[in-house]
Design a protein around this motif. Structure first.
Motif: not given
Length: 326
Positions: A18-19, A10-13, A23-28, A311-315
């Motif tokens: 967002a700094a 699962p992923w959202e850009d 960042w949180r998923s908009s689907r939360n 929540a998402h991030a770039h590794l």
């Protein structure tokens, strides 16, 4: 693991403006408190890739407020079918059947693929909280091993491979209540039954977001920089505990040695579904999915002991944050 093509995680850009690293998923929240007919809340749950989709073990507190574990499956990691009945663990032997005789509670699971099967660890009630262990290959039948430790202990998180020839687990000795203290320890085992050679990993730090207690979160992620440990830290405010998410790097060969632990948290309870619920002000990470080729990591977490969020991030950015904080 199965030879089948895995589903994309699962992923959202990152949204505009967002700094932070995460960042949180908009689907939360992706799983709400009333997802099942008798669920009071569903939170602090574990998700792994499985076949062409995903499977998981979920903490479900029912309308009797019994804490138990349920299996679930999803094609995309967002929309979940969760079994309405708790997992019925099969005893690996007669000695394990003894500890199944008087159920107290089961909560806060983690799941990892280790060698040839999925292992589940959770906070298991046996004269107080300790760490339960079971394995499955299909998320339909679960085989329970003996408890890993004496009571009282929480946050048992297995490493996804042996270290120095031994199975390894992070855990937090505790008390029988809400644990107004807590350090992370490392333990190892030759057989996933007998545990010892305990080593201290890290403690709370004074006057900060993790000043009361710390606990291992998702399964550690192996990187060139070390084991990436996402963990929860707790501070005691004038209004009670506040749970936030941070990260550290542990040495690959001796994971009780901390390589880096930045002072700043990554995410704190700031969204409404993290601040308001059965237990306010809780952001509790329990699982992480990684796509190294796409440089993506998605964390599943419990919000306010009531719902499940992502929540998402770039590794690469997360590892840079850790290197900068070494």
């Amino acid at each position: 693991m199965t030879g089948e093509a895995p589903a994309p995680i699962p992923w959202e850009d990152r949204p505009a403006g967002a700094a932070g690293v995460f960042w949180r998923s908009s689907r939360n929240p992706i799983i709400r408190h009333d997802h099942l007919p008798r669920s009071n809340s569903i939170f602090n749950s574990a998700v792994v890739p499985f076949g062409t989709g995903f499977a998981g073990v979920f903490r479900v507190d029912d309308t009797a407020r019994t804490m138990n574990l349920h299996a679930g499956r999803s094609a995309d990691g967002v929309a979940w079918e969760i079994d309405p009945e708790p997992i019925a663990f099969l005893a690996a032997d007669g000695r394990v059947a003894e500890i199944q005789g008087a159920f107290e509670h089961a909560y806060d699971p983690r799941v990892t693929w280790l060698e040839d099967r999925f292992y589940v660890t959770w906070c298991n009630g046996y004269h107080g909280p300790t760490i339960g262990i079971a394995w499955t290959t299909d998320f339909a039948t679960f085989h329970q091993l003996d408890n890993a430790f004496l009571p009282f202990n929480r946050n048992g998180v297995l490493f996804p491979r042996r270290i120095g020839g031994a199975y390894a687990m992070l855990n937090r000795p505790s008390d029988n209540g809400h644990t107004p203290f807590g350090d992370i320890f490392y333990s190892e085992s030759p057989d996933l039954v007998h545990w010892g050679r305990h080593r201290h990993v890290m403690a709370p730090r004074p006057w900060g977001w993790d000043s009361t207690k710390v606990g291992a979160g998702p399964i550690p992620i192996e990187t060139d920089d070390g084991w990436l440990l996402i963990y929860h830290g707790v501070l005691t405010s004038c209004n009670g505990f506040v749970y936030s998410m941070g990260a550290a790097l542990l040495d690959l060969d001796e994971p009780w040695r901390v390589v880096s632990r930045p002072r700043d948290y990554l995410l704190a309870p700031q969204a409404p579904y993290e601040r308001v619920g059965d237990v306010p002000n809780v952001f509790f990470p329990c699982a992480a999915l990684v796509d190294r080729d796409a440089d993506r990591i998605t964390v599943y977490y419990g919000g306010a002991d009531t719902v499940v969020g992502m929540a998402h991030a770039h590794l690469s950015e997360l590892l840079a944050f850790l290197r900068a904080g070494a």
